[in-house]
Design a protein around this motif. Structure first.
Motif, short mmCIF file in Angstrom:
data_model
loop_
_atom_site.label_atom_id
_atom_site.label_comp_id
_atom_site.label_asym_id
_atom_site.label_seq_id
_atom_site.Cartn_x
_atom_site.Cartn_y
_atom_site.Cartn_z
N THR A 267 0.84 -1.20 0.00
CA THR A 267 0.00 0.00 0.00
C THR A 267 0.87 1.25 0.00
OG1 THR A 267 -1.46 -1.26 1.43
CG2 THR A 267 -1.97 1.06 1.15
N ASP A 268 0.45 2.23 -0.82
CA ASP A 268 1.17 3.50 -0.90
C ASP A 268 0.21 4.64 -0.70
OD1 ASP A 268 3.47 2.41 -3.29
OD2 ASP A 268 3.96 3.60 -1.49
N VAL A 269 0.59 5.60 0.12
CA VAL A 269 -0.25 6.78 0.29
C VAL A 269 0.60 8.01 0.05
CG1 VAL A 269 -1.62 8.14 1.91
CG2 VAL A 269 -1.75 5.65 1.97
N VAL A 270 0.13 8.91 -0.83
CA VAL A 270 0.85 10.16 -1.03
C VAL A 270 -0.14 11.29 -0.79
CG1 VAL A 270 2.22 11.53 -2.62
CG2 VAL A 270 2.23 9.05 -2.81
N LEU A 271 0.26 12.25 0.03
CA LEU A 271 -0.66 13.33 0.38
C LEU A 271 -0.36 14.58 -0.43
CD1 LEU A 271 -0.54 12.97 4.26
CD2 LEU A 271 -2.25 12.07 2.71
N GLY A 272 -1.41 15.38 -0.60
CA GLY A 272 -1.21 16.73 -1.11
C GLY A 272 -0.72 16.84 -2.54
N GLN A 273 -1.18 15.94 -3.42
CA GLN A 273 -0.71 15.99 -4.80
C GLN A 273 -1.50 16.96 -5.66
OE1 GLN A 273 1.89 14.06 -6.54
NE2 GLN A 273 2.42 14.45 -4.42
N VAL A 274 -2.69 17.34 -5.21
CA VAL A 274 -3.56 18.15 -6.04
C VAL A 274 -3.67 19.56 -5.46
CG1 VAL A 274 -5.82 18.27 -7.12
CG2 VAL A 274 -4.89 16.06 -6.49
N PRO A 275 -2.98 20.52 -6.06
CA PRO A 275 -2.96 21.86 -5.46
C PRO A 275 -4.30 22.60 -5.50
CG PRO A 275 -1.67 21.80 -7.49
CD PRO A 275 -2.11 20.42 -7.24
N THR A 276 -5.22 22.17 -6.37
CA THR A 276 -6.49 22.89 -6.43
C THR A 276 -7.45 22.49 -5.31
OG1 THR A 276 -7.16 21.25 -8.06
CG2 THR A 276 -6.55 23.42 -8.88
N THR A 277 -7.04 21.54 -4.47
CA THR A 277 -7.91 21.14 -3.36
C THR A 277 -7.36 21.67 -2.05
OG1 THR A 277 -6.63 19.14 -3.10
CG2 THR A 277 -8.61 18.98 -4.45
N ASP A 278 -8.17 21.54 -1.01
CA ASP A 278 -7.69 21.94 0.31
C ASP A 278 -7.04 20.76 1.03
OD1 ASP A 278 -10.65 23.72 0.18
OD2 ASP A 278 -8.69 24.69 0.36
N GLY A 279 -7.17 19.59 0.46
CA GLY A 279 -6.54 18.40 1.05
C GLY A 279 -6.74 17.28 0.06
N SER A 280 -5.74 16.46 -0.15
CA SER A 280 -5.92 15.39 -1.13
C SER A 280 -5.01 14.22 -0.79
CB SER A 280 -5.57 15.89 -2.53
OG SER A 280 -4.20 16.22 -2.59
N ALA A 281 -5.37 13.06 -1.34
CA ALA A 281 -4.55 11.88 -1.10
C ALA A 281 -4.67 10.95 -2.30
CB ALA A 281 -5.02 11.15 0.15
N LEU A 282 -3.55 10.34 -2.66
CA LEU A 282 -3.52 9.34 -3.72
C LEU A 282 -3.14 8.02 -3.05
CD1 LEU A 282 -3.55 8.69 -6.79
CD2 LEU A 282 -1.11 9.12 -6.79
N VAL A 283 -4.02 7.02 -3.18
CA VAL A 283 -3.79 5.75 -2.50
C VAL A 283 -3.66 4.64 -3.52
CG1 VAL A 283 -4.89 4.02 -1.04
CG2 VAL A 283 -5.03 6.41 -0.42
N LYS A 284 -2.62 3.81 -3.37
CA LYS A 284 -2.48 2.65 -4.24
C LYS A 284 -2.47 1.41 -3.36
CE LYS A 284 -0.41 2.37 -8.07
NZ LYS A 284 0.33 2.45 -9.34
N LEU A 285 -3.43 0.54 -3.59
CA LEU A 285 -3.53 -0.71 -2.85
C LEU A 285 -3.30 -1.80 -3.87
CD1 LEU A 285 -4.34 -2.12 -0.23
CD2 LEU A 285 -6.71 -1.86 -0.89
N GLY A 286 -2.02 -2.22 -4.04
CA GLY A 286 -1.70 -3.08 -5.18
C GLY A 286 -1.90 -2.26 -6.43
N MET B 144 -6.89 5.07 -5.93
CA MET B 144 -7.95 6.02 -5.62
C MET B 144 -7.35 7.41 -5.45
SD MET B 144 -10.92 4.48 -4.98
CE MET B 144 -11.33 2.76 -5.12
N LEU B 145 -8.05 8.42 -5.95
CA LEU B 145 -7.61 9.79 -5.74
C LEU B 145 -8.73 10.52 -5.02
CD1 LEU B 145 -5.53 12.06 -6.31
CD2 LEU B 145 -6.74 12.50 -8.42
N ALA B 146 -8.45 11.02 -3.82
CA ALA B 146 -9.48 11.72 -3.05
C ALA B 146 -9.07 13.17 -2.90
CB ALA B 146 -9.65 11.08 -1.67
N GLY B 147 -10.05 14.08 -3.03
CA GLY B 147 -9.76 15.49 -2.84
C GLY B 147 -10.86 16.13 -2.02
N VAL B 148 -10.48 17.02 -1.11
CA VAL B 148 -11.46 17.73 -0.30
C VAL B 148 -11.44 19.19 -0.70
CG1 VAL B 148 -12.29 18.20 2.01
CG2 VAL B 148 -10.80 16.26 1.62
N LYS B 149 -12.60 19.74 -1.00
CA LYS B 149 -12.70 21.18 -1.26
C LYS B 149 -13.69 21.76 -0.28
CE LYS B 149 -11.80 23.24 -5.26
NZ LYS B 149 -11.43 23.51 -6.60
N LEU B 150 -13.30 22.86 0.32
CA LEU B 150 -14.15 23.49 1.32
C LEU B 150 -14.93 24.63 0.69
CD1 LEU B 150 -11.64 23.62 4.27
CD2 LEU B 150 -13.61 22.15 4.06
#
Lengths: 243, 318, 290
Positions: free
Chosen positions: B55-74, B78-84
C-alpha cells in the motif's frame, strides 16, 4: 470576484511568467500503463495539466448498433470536480461533450478502423487537473494509450495549442494565459505524415500570422511526437524486461 | 454441498490442465485456477492468504484542493480530494459544518463501467463510505464551524477510482481518511456584519484561484488563521473473501469475481468495531470465521496507521 | 450531413468528375455560391430576425437582447450567446435527440467564429458597444438559429442569416434612473420607442470549403458533402482577417493545403460579403416599404 486582467503575461525580459520563452512548450511527463485493468493506458503531465486515458477494446459495441464493417471509435472525456479551481459541474458538462467530440475527430483518421471490424474501441479520458492546454494533453495522452493497447494506427497523433496575446504568440499556454488570450490556435497533427487531423482558430488572424502560428504548432507537434515515441520504446523495453 | 459437486464435476479440468497453457487454463477454468493456489496456501500473486497488497499513500498531490490523497492498494488506485465551501449551517445543527462524500468510478477505471451510467458498485460503496465516516468519530463536525448559526464549512470529499482492481471500499476509505488528515482549513476574516472572506494563500504560483479580496490589517475583522483538523482515530477497512475453508484478505478483481463471498470489516485504532458488511453470498459465515476476519483487520489496522504516519512525515519533509 | 438514399458509384464519379473540371451538377463553378434570398423581421417578438434561403437550405435566425451583468473580469464588455437547433422538418433523424450532435457542432463552430478570444478581442461585434453602465449593466445578445430544411452548407447559411438578423436588430434605449453608487444595483427604464441599431461592419461570414478529391468547392450541396474527404470552415470579416476556423471532420490535411484553403476562402468571402450586404439592405427596404 474579478480575474486580475491587468496583469501582464510577459516579463520585461520577454519570458513568460513560468520562465519559458514564448516558443517553448512545457516539459512533458509521459507514462504508459497507468491503469492495469485496461487494454492500454497512459498518464500525461504538461506543467500543471494532468490527464489519464484508458483504452478498452476492441470489444463488443454496446446496445444494438447498426452493423458496421469497419470498427468504431468511442471517446469520452470527464473532468474531476477538483480539476478546476472552482469546484463545478455546470461549466464542465459543456466542455466534456465538446472535448469528447474533438478527441474523436482528432483520432479518427489516425486509427486504422479496418483492423477491428464490427467492434468498438473505447477511449476514456479523465482530467485530474486542468492547467491550460487540456484538450491537446488529452489527445496526446490518448494516442499513447492507443499505442499501449496495441490498436493499429496509421500514425501517432500529437496536439498543441497556442495563444495570441497582443502581438505575441505563446505556445502551449497555461490556464492564466488562456484566460486572457485574444485568439487561439489548436492543432492535432499526425507526426510522421505531417497531416493535420483537427484544427481550430479563434480570434482575429491575418494570413501571415495564421501561417506563422501553424508553422510553430506543427513543428512543436513533430517534436512532441518524437518524445512520445521515445516514451513508448522505453516502456515497451521495461515491459519485456519484467516478463 | 451441491455447489462443490458442480465445481468438481468439471473434473475434465484436472485432466486437461496438465496439457494446457497456464493462461488458457486461467481463462477457461478461473475458479479451479485460483483453488490450485489456495490448496497450497498462497494466492495467484504469491501472497500468503491473510496479507494485504503493498500500500502507498501520497498526500497533497492536487494543489487545487484543500486536502488530497492518492492511495495505491496493489493496482487499485484512488484519488481523493477535499474542497471546502462556505455555507449556512442547518437549523437543526447550527454549531456544525457538513461533510459531503461522493465516490465516483469514471469509465477509465474498469472495463465494466460505461459512460453515462454510474457503476453499480459505486452506489453501494458511496453508501458504505458515508455510513462508516458518520459512525467513526474521525471528524468532529463542530470543527468546521465559523460562526454559530451563520457560517460554516461544508467539506466536499470527492473520491475517484482510477484503477479498479479489487478491494475498492478499503482503498476508498483509506483515501478519505488520508485526504482528511491532509486537509488544511484556509484562514478567514469575519467582519462585523458576519460576512466571511477567505484569505487567499500566498505564494502559490500555479494556484489560479480567483484573487479573493485581500483583507487589510486596518479592517476591524475577526480572523481565524488557517489550521488543520484535529482528527479522531482513523477507521480502516479490510475486505476478505470467503471461499470454501479459506479466508483471503484484500482480494484482487479477479478473486472478487470468481470467489464466493465477501466480508468487509471496518475498525478503528481504539479497537472499536465500526462496521461489518456481508452482502449475502454463497457461504454462511460462522462466528469463528468472522472473528478471524476481525483479527486480520486488527493486523491491517496497525499496518495502515504506520503507512499514514510515514506519508504525513514525507509530506511534512517536502 | 444527411443524404436520404445512398449514392450509386456512377453518381459519385459524376460529382467528383464534375468538380475536377470546374463544372458542378447545377452548373456552378467550384468557387460559386448559390443564389440566396433574405427576408428580415419575420419574428416580431424578437429584437431582430431573418430567414435565409440558399438553394434547398432554409434557415431562420433571431436575435433577442436582454440586460444583465457584464462577464466576470471584463466590466466593459457585453455578452453574446449562440445556439442552433435542427428542426425535425429538415430531416426525420432530427427528431428528439437525433439532431443534438449536429446542433452542438454548428453551435460550437458559430461560437468559435463570433465570440473571439477569451479577452473579447476579435469578436463579431464590438463588445464594448454593448455596455450600458460599465461594470453593472450590459446587453446580452442571444442568437438563435433554426434549421428548417437542409441541402448542405448549413454553417455558412446560419452565419449569413445571423448577420441579417443582427442588421435587423434594434436595441431599445436604456435610461439609468439611479445606481451611481458603486455598491447598489442599477435601476433603469427601457424606452421601447427609440431603438439604436447594432454595428455589423465587423461581423464575419463563414465560408466552408469542402475538399472532394484534389479540389475544394464552396457552398456544397448535401450530395456533394456526402462525398467530402475533408471540410474546413473559415470565418472571414470585411477586412480580410480570419475570425475563426474549424476543421469539420474527414481525413488529415497537409498544412500547405490548409493555408491554400484559407486564401481561397478569403477571396471568395470578399465578393460574398458585398452581395450579402446588398441583399440585406434590399430586404430591409422591402420591409420598410410594407
Amino acid at each position: 470576484m474579478f480575474l486580475n486582467s491587468q496583469k501582464a503575461l510577459l516579463k520585461s525580459d520577454g519570458t513568460r511568467l513560468d520562465d519559458r520563452l514564448p516558443s517553448h512548450v512545457r516539459p512533458a511527463f509521459l507514462k504508459t500503463g497507468a491503469v492495469s485493468v485496461a487494454a492500454g493506458s497512459a498518464y500525461a503531465e504538461f506543467g500543471s495539466t494532468k490527464v489519464i486515458v484508458s483504452v478498452y477494446g476492441p470489444r463488443e459495441s454496446k446496445k444494438a448498433q447498426a452493423f458496421s464493417d469497419i470498427g468504431r471509435l468511442n471517446c469520452d472525456v470527464k473532468f474531476t470536480s477538483f480539476a478546476t479551481p472552482l469546484r463545478g459541474k455546470a461549466g464542465q458538462d459543456v466542455s466534456d461533450k465538446e472535448f469528447s467530440v474533438l478527441l474523436h475527430k482528432a483520432l479518427e483518421d489516425a486509427v486504422d478502423l479496418h483492423s477491428f471490424p464490427k467492434t468498438t474501441v473505447d477511449v476514456f479520458a479523465l482530467v485530474l487537473q486542468s492547467g491550460g492546454g487540456d484538450l491537446p494533453a488529452i489527445i496526446t495522452c490518448a494516442s499513447l494509450a492507443l499505442a499501449d493497447a496495441g490498436i493499429v494506427m496509421h500514425d501517432i497523433v500529437a496536439a498543441i495549442s497556442l495563444s495570441c496575446v497582443g502581438k505575441d504568440l505563446l505556445l502551449d499556454p497555461t490556464y492564466k494565459e488562456e484566460s486572457q488570450q485574444d485568439g487561439s490556435v489548436f492543432i492535432a497533427l499526425m507526426t510522421s505524415r505531417r497531416e493535420i487531423t483537427q484544427v481550430t482558430f479563434t480570434g482575429e488572424w491575418s494570413s501571415t500570422k495564421a501561417s506563422e502560428a501553424l508553422e510553430l504548432c506543427c513543428d512543436a507537434c513533430v517534436k512532441l511526437g518524437e518524445v512520445m515515441r521515445v516514451c513508448l520504446k522505453e516502456d515497451a523495453a521495461e515491459a519485456t524486461e519484467d516478463t | 454441498m451441491s455447489q462443490d459437486e458442480g465445481i468438481e464435476s468439471a473434473t475434465g479440468a484436472k485432466d486437461v490442465a496438465s496439457s494446457m497453457e497456464v493462461e488458457a487454463f486461467r481463462r477457461l477454468f478461473p475458479v479451479q485456477y485460483i483453488e490450485r493456489y489456495l490448496d497450497a496456501s498462497v494466492r495467484p500473486d504469491g501472497r500468503p492468504l491473510g496479507r494485504a497488497r503493498p500500500t502507498d499513500v501520497v498526500l497533497g498531490q492536487v494543489p487545487t484542493t484543500d486536502g488530497s490523497a492518492l492511495v495505491k492498494l496493489g493496482n487499485t488506485t484512488m484519488l481523493a480530494g477535499v474542497k471546502l465551501e462556505l455555507c449556512v449551517p442547518s437549523g437543526e445543527s447550527p454549531d456544525q459544518g457538513r461533510i459531503a462524500v461522493d465516490f465516483q468510478m469514471p469509465p477509465i477505471c474498469s472495463p465494466h463501467v460505461r459512460p453515462g451510467r454510474p457503476a453499480e458498485d459505486a452506489c453501494s460503496i458511496n453508501e458504505q463510505l458515508s455510513n462508516v465516516l458518520a459512525s467513526a468519530q474521525l471528524l468532529d463536525l463542530r470543527e468546521l464551524l465559523i460562526t454559530s448559526g451563520k457560517s460554516a464549512w461544508v467539506a466536499n470529499l470527492d473520491i475517484y477510482c482510477l484503477n479498479a482492481d479489487g478491494s475498492l471500499f478499503d482503498a476508498a476509505l483509506l483515501a478519505c481518511a488520508a485526504a482528511l488528515t491532509d486537509l488544511q482549513i484556509p484562514g478567514v476574516a469575519i467582519d462585523d456584519d458576519g460576512k466571511v472572506q477567505i484569505v487567499s494563500p500566498s505564494g502559490d504560483q500555479d494556484q489560479h484561484m480567483l484573487d479573493a479580496e485581500k483583507v487589510s490589517d486596518e479592517s476591524k475583522s475577526r480572523r481565524i488563521d488557517k489550521r488543520r483538523l484535529t482528527l479522531g482515530p482513523v477507521p480502516v477497512a479490510l475486505t476478505c473473501m470467503l471461499h470454501k475453508k479459506h479466508i483471503l484478505a484484500d482480494p484482487t478483481a479477479e478473486e472478487e469475481t470468481y470467489l464466493q463471498t465477501t466480508v468487509t470489516v471496518a475498525m478503528d485504532s481504539s479497537d472499536k468495531l465500526i462496521s461489518l458488511y456481508k452482502p449475502g453470498g454463497l457461504i454462511v459465515a460462522t462466528t469463528s470465521t468472522i472473528m478471524d476476519c476481525i483479527a486480520l483487520t486488527r493486523i491491517r489496522l496497525k499496518e495502515v496507521n504506520r503507512i499514514l504516519i510515514e506519508a504525513a512525515q514525507v509530506k511534512a519533509g517536502d | 450531413m444527411v443524404v436520404g438514399l445512398g449514392l450509386s458509384s456512377a453518381e459519385k464519379s459524376y460529382i467528383a468528375g464534375g468538380i475536377a473540371v470546374d463544372l458542378r451538377g447545377d452548373g456552378r463553378g467550384r468557387h460559386h455560391f448559390r443564389d440566396f434570398s433574405i427576408d428580415t423581421s419575420i419574428i416580431p417578438q424578437a429584437n431582430g430576425s431573418a430567414r435565409l434561403r440558399l438553394g434547398g437550405t432554409d434557415v431562420i435566425a433571431s436575435v433577442k437582447a436582454e440586460l444583465c451583468a457584464p462577464p466576470p473580469g471584463r466590466p466593459h464588455h457585453g455578452k453574446l450567446e449562440i445556439n442552433v437547433e435542427c428542426s425535425p422538418t429538415a430531416a426525420p433523424e432530427f427528431e428528439g435527440r437525433g439532431g443534438e450532435e449536429l446542433s452542438m457542432d454548428l453551435s460550437r463552430a458559430l461560437q468559435r467564429s463570433f465570440l473571439g478570444g477569451a479577452s473579447g478581442a476579435g469578436a463579431a461585434i464590438d463588445l464594448a458597444s454593448l455596455v450600458v453602465l460599465e461594470g453593472k449593466l450590459c446587453w446580452m445578445l442571444y442568437f438563435d438559429g433554426l434549421v428548417l430544411s437542409s441541402d448542405g452548407n448549413l454553417l455558412d447559411a446560419l452565419s449569413i442569416a445571423m448577420k441579417a438578423a443582427l442588421s435587423n436588430c434594434g436595441l431599445p434605449k436604456v435610461e439609468i434612473t439611479s445606481g451611481t453608487n458603486p455598491e447598489d444595483d442599477a435601476d433603469f427604464e427601457l424606452n421601447e420607442e427609440e431603438f439604436t441599431p447594432v454595428d455589423t461592419s465587423r461581423f464575419p461570414v463563414i465560408v466552408t470549403l469542402t475538399k472532394v478529391g484534389k479540389h475544394y468547392i464552396v457552398d456544397a450541396t448535401a450530395e456533394e458533402e456526402s462525398q467530402m474527404t475533408a471540410a474546413v470552415s473559415v470565418a472571414v470579416n470585411k477586412k480580410g482577417s480570419i475570425c475563426g476556423l474549424t476543421k469539420r471532420g474527414g481525413t488529415g490535411l497537409d498544412p500547405s493545403v490548409l493555408l491554400d484553403m484559407i486564401s481561397v476562402a478569403k477571396r471568395v468571402s470578399q465578393t460574398l460579403i458585398t452581395s450579402i450586404d446588398a441583399e440585406i439592405s434590399a430586404a430591409e427596404s422591402r420591409h420598410d416599404d410594407q
